[in-house]
Motif scaffolding. Sequence first.
Motif, mmCIF file in Angstrom:
data_model
loop_
_atom_site.group_PDB
_atom_site.id
_atom_site.type_symbol
_atom_site.label_atom_id
_atom_site.label_comp_id
_atom_site.label_asym_id
_atom_site.label_seq_id
_atom_site.Cartn_x
_atom_site.Cartn_y
_atom_site.Cartn_z
ATOM 1 N N THR A 77 -7.092 -7.471 -0.610
ATOM 2 C CA THR A 77 -6.246 -8.211 0.324
ATOM 3 C C THR A 77 -7.096 -8.874 1.397
ATOM 4 O O THR A 77 -6.900 -10.046 1.723
ATOM 5 N N PHE A 78 -8.051 -8.142 1.934
ATOM 6 C CA PHE A 78 -8.946 -8.711 2.947
ATOM 7 C C PHE A 78 -9.644 -9.960 2.417
ATOM 8 O O PHE A 78 -9.640 -11.009 3.058
ATOM 9 N N TRP A 79 -10.254 -9.840 1.243
ATOM 10 C CA TRP A 79 -11.015 -10.965 0.707
ATOM 11 C C TRP A 79 -10.138 -12.161 0.362
ATOM 12 O O TRP A 79 -10.574 -13.310 0.453
ATOM 13 N N ALA B 131 -7.370 1.798 -1.708
ATOM 14 C CA ALA B 131 -8.562 1.215 -1.084
ATOM 15 C C ALA B 131 -8.917 -0.120 -1.734
ATOM 16 O O ALA B 131 -9.260 -1.089 -1.039
ATOM 17 N N GLU B 132 -8.832 -0.196 -3.057
ATOM 18 C CA GLU B 132 -9.116 -1.462 -3.758
ATOM 19 C C GLU B 132 -8.103 -2.540 -3.371
ATOM 20 O O GLU B 132 -8.481 -3.697 -3.174
ATOM 21 N N LEU B 133 -6.843 -2.168 -3.251
ATOM 22 C CA LEU B 133 -5.820 -3.123 -2.833
ATOM 23 C C LEU B 133 -6.119 -3.638 -1.423
ATOM 24 O O LEU B 133 -6.059 -4.852 -1.175
ATOM 25 N N ALA B 134 -6.471 -2.744 -0.507
ATOM 26 C CA ALA B 134 -6.778 -3.151 0.868
ATOM 27 C C ALA B 134 -7.990 -4.081 0.908
ATOM 28 O O ALA B 134 -7.981 -5.109 1.596
ATOM 29 N N MET C 217 0.826 -1.209 0.000
ATOM 30 C CA MET C 217 0.000 0.000 0.000
ATOM 31 C C MET C 217 0.858 1.256 0.000
ATOM 32 O O MET C 217 0.543 2.230 -0.699
ATOM 33 N N LEU C 218 1.940 1.221 0.779
ATOM 34 C CA LEU C 218 2.851 2.379 0.790
ATOM 35 C C LEU C 218 3.482 2.592 -0.576
ATOM 36 O O LEU C 218 3.533 3.721 -1.066
ATOM 37 N N TRP C 219 3.969 1.516 -1.200
ATOM 38 C CA TRP C 219 4.587 1.643 -2.526
ATOM 39 C C TRP C 219 3.551 2.113 -3.554
ATOM 40 O O TRP C 219 3.847 2.970 -4.385
#
Length: 116
Positions: A63-65, A57-60, A43-45
Amino acid sequence: MLYLVVKAAISGVIVAAVSEIARRYPTWGGLVASLPLTSLLAMLWLWRDSSDPERVAELATSTFWFVIPSLPLFLVLPALLRNGMAFWVALTVSVIGTLALYACWFWAAPKMGIKL
């Protein structure tokens, strides 16, 4: 190119640190390994590269799913090892099982209204 090398070096240092901690203190190694360090770094990169809050937000969310089908690996692998299965066989069985769960998740998630 230097930026890519720096990202890889930082990420590699974290993996090496987890492995060294786990070698000495398996419980603490498990705690550190369970931290979402890889996800946070990604997320930082991504933020540094894009400054796009929607992409982060889409990456987070993704990742959750995708954590859900990966969780059984952490139960199956130790169970197989504790029941005498050789490490490489147990790891292979666990990874194949996880890949099968990912395939099922790709099929099932959209049917449940989850956008991957």
